[in-house]
Write a protein that holds these residues in place. Structure first.
Motif, PDB file in Angstrom:
ATOM      1  N   SER A 195       0.827  -1.206   0.000  1.00 15.63           N
ATOM      2  CA  SER A 195       0.000   0.000   0.000  1.00 15.63           C
ATOM      3  C   SER A 195       0.864   1.260   0.000  1.00 15.63           C
ATOM      4  O   SER A 195       0.536   2.251  -0.666  1.00 15.63           O
ATOM      5  CB  SER A 195      -0.925   0.004   1.213  1.00 15.63           C
TER       6      SER A 195
ATOM      7  N   ALA B 118       2.137   1.861  -3.405  1.00 18.28           N
ATOM      8  CA  ALA B 118       1.073   2.421  -4.243  1.00 18.28           C
ATOM      9  C   ALA B 118       0.985   3.930  -4.057  1.00 18.28           C
ATOM     10  O   ALA B 118       0.770   4.683  -5.017  1.00 18.28           O
ATOM     11  CB  ALA B 118      -0.268   1.764  -3.902  1.00 18.28           C
TER      12      ALA B 118
ATOM     13  N   PRO C 220       3.857  -2.645  -5.981  1.00 25.16           N
ATOM     14  CA  PRO C 220       2.807  -1.949  -5.211  1.00 25.16           C
ATOM     15  C   PRO C 220       1.507  -2.747  -5.229  1.00 25.16           C
ATOM     16  O   PRO C 220       1.269  -3.545  -6.142  1.00 25.16           O
ATOM     17  CB  PRO C 220       2.648  -0.620  -5.944  1.00 25.16           C
ATOM     18  N   ASP C 221       0.691  -2.524  -4.218  1.00 25.09           N
ATOM     19  CA  ASP C 221      -0.585  -3.244  -4.090  1.00 25.09           C
ATOM     20  C   ASP C 221      -1.723  -2.226  -4.129  1.00 25.09           C
ATOM     21  O   ASP C 221      -1.977  -1.532  -3.157  1.00 25.09           O
ATOM     22  CB  ASP C 221      -0.606  -4.037  -2.782  1.00 25.09           C
ATOM     23  N   PHE C 222      -2.417  -2.169  -5.265  1.00 25.37           N
ATOM     24  CA  PHE C 222      -3.502  -1.211  -5.420  1.00 25.37           C
ATOM     25  C   PHE C 222      -4.868  -1.792  -5.055  1.00 25.37           C
ATOM     26  O   PHE C 222      -5.865  -1.067  -5.074  1.00 25.37           O
ATOM     27  CB  PHE C 222      -3.552  -0.704  -6.863  1.00 25.37           C
TER      28      PHE C 222
ATOM     29  N   THR D 172      -5.908   0.527   0.756  1.00 23.47           N
ATOM     30  CA  THR D 172      -4.848   1.156  -0.036  1.00 23.47           C
ATOM     31  C   THR D 172      -5.232   2.558  -0.493  1.00 23.47           C
ATOM     32  O   THR D 172      -4.456   3.508  -0.372  1.00 23.47           O
ATOM     33  CB  THR D 172      -4.496   0.294  -1.261  1.00 23.47           C
TER      34      THR D 172
END
Length: 451
Positions: free
Chosen positions: A103, A106, A235-237, A242
């Motif tokens: 997150s 992101a 990245p973790d969208f 997030t």
């Protein structure tokens, strides 16, 4: 893209002369000055990932890659080193705690994309809208609250080992006042080294790492290979929360705009070449692209560095050739896991002492903007713009709106913008005299790290 021509005899710089961006000294001198730029940026660049828990080697890699991209995008005509930006420390720390490293990455990517968009607008529309949105009282408040918002984090580390933290802090201050020039500018790096050595001799360095098999820092350093790939992460969208954490990163864009604008104007002033200012849009685009790529693979966001401005001022060498050397050398260092492990092992007390000074200095940079711009604090609009935003940032105000959580930096930034612009609108309509009477002047210069 401009190439370099030899400056004079390639060995000396005549009194009053400067080595321009499209010139270079002989290559041994150019390489030596390039390595000096690496030393200048290193102390600040390694601190950001150390404080946020990001891999040092990965951040260092994208610092070097970002510098080379910056040179390419600005057509090799604007000397600058892109190092880790301290403006990311607070939102990354909060985002990691709330949603994990993915997150946080992101958020870094979001900042990079938005900064690139701002750069494109500046390239085609100019800077007047930036000056209007962020006059000195607002810009100073935003920068100051980002630094002061981190005060509790500094205290958390400081109290874990007060003696080591105090020695580190005292060493930083002493180095800053004892030495002039380059050594004075790297006082934080030198102070951290003193604290590290003290911790090593007193045994506080060898605290087993419960998260890494219970091994001590010495064991982890010894086991790390000299050569290896940095650690990459995407990245973790899509993770829950997030998008609410991304909101915490948006004020960073304003800081990066101010830093880049200040950097370009600073170089233009020192080289006495106003034409350099035309590269402002490209500088913003370059920093935005570099930050986007860094966040996309596990690194921290970047910014133009004030430390390297200091090296240029001291050497009078503004050649972009030295920055190609610096960027390439930073990339080489990133492929040494042992170097990264050394920085990962810095004790909490050392970090506590360093960050007590560092976070305060970030806040003081904001106050310096007010002083340099002669902000009129007899006017209520300016008073409340600064007062309310700083208290919100220092106290760590927070607000939950549905699934979105907003922290002190976001709320403080919004407060500064709304109070200033709406307050001026009302005061001028009513002719109360409470408005800000100064013309809307340009932001900066800020440079990179306040060290």
């Amino acid at each position: 893209m401009a190439l370099w021509k030899l400056h004079g005899d390639g060995r000396t710089v005549e009194p009053g002369a400067v080595v321009r961006p499209d010139e270079h000294l002989n290559w041994p001198a150019t390489i030596a000055i390039g390595l000096q730029h690496v030393i200048a940026m290193f102390g600040a660049t390694f601190l950001v990932p150390t404080l946020t828990g990001f891999p040092v080697s990965t951040t260092l890699l994208f610092s070097g890659v970002g510098t080379l991209l910056f040179l390419l995008i600005t057509r090799n005509q604007l000397p600058s080193y892109l190092g880790s930006s301290f403006a990311f420390i607070a939102p990354i720390t909060a985002a990691v705690a709330a949603g994990g490293t993915g997150s946080a990455l992101a958020g870094v990517v979001a900042v990079g994309i938005l900064l690139t968009v701002v750069g494109l607008v500046v390239q085609f529309a100019g800077l007047r809208w930036v000056d209007a949105l962020m006059p000195p009282v607002v810009a100073g408040a935003i920068v100051a609250l980002i630094g002061f918002n981190l005060a509790p984090t500094a205290w958390n580390n400081f109290q874990l080992d007060p003696i080591t933290a105090t020695i580190t802090l005292v060493a930083i201050i002493l180095f800053a006042v004892l030495f002039r020039g380059f050594l004075g500018r790297i006082s934080i790096f030198l102070g951290v080294a003193v604290g590290f050595i003290y911790a090593a001799f007193t045994g506080s360095f060898e605290v087993p790492n419960a998260l890494r098999g219970g091994k001590t820092p010495s064991e982890l350093i010894a086991e790390a290979p000299w050569i290896g790939l940095p650690h990459f992460q995407l990245p973790d969208f899509i993770a829950p929360g997030t998008w609410s954490t991304i909101a915490m990163f948006l004020p960073v864009v304003l800081v990066l705009v101010a830093e880049n604008v200040g950097h370009v104007r600073g170089v233009a002033t020192m080289t006495e070449d106003p034409a350099i200012n035309k590269h402002t849009g490209r500088a913003l685009i370059a920093d935005g692209v570099a930050t986007t790529i860094a966040g996309g693979f596990g690194g921290s966001g970047t910014t133009t560095y004030g430390e390297n401005i200091g090296v240029m001022a001291a050497t009078r060498v503004y050649s972009t050739a030295v920055y190609w050397v610096a960027g390439l050398f930073a990339i080489l260092l990133a492929f040494s896991p042992k170097v990264g492990e050394v920085f990962n092992s810095i004790p909490a007390g050392v970090l506590g002492g360093a960050t007590t000074a560092l976070y305060g200095l970030i806040g003081i940079i904001g106050i310096k903007i007010w002083v340099d711009s002669k902000v009129d604090f007899s006017r209520p609009v300016n008073q409340y713009t600064a007062a309310v935003s700083l208290v919100i940032g220092i106290a760590g105000f927070s607000m939950q709106l549905g699934d979105f959580a907003f922290g002190g930096i976001v709320l403080g930034t919004v407060a500064a913008l709304l109070i200033y612009h709406l307050g001026n609108l009302i005061a001028r309509a009513r002719k109360t005299g409470a408005d800000d009477p100064k013309p809307l002047t340009a932001v900066g210069p800020l440079g990179g790290d306040p060290a």
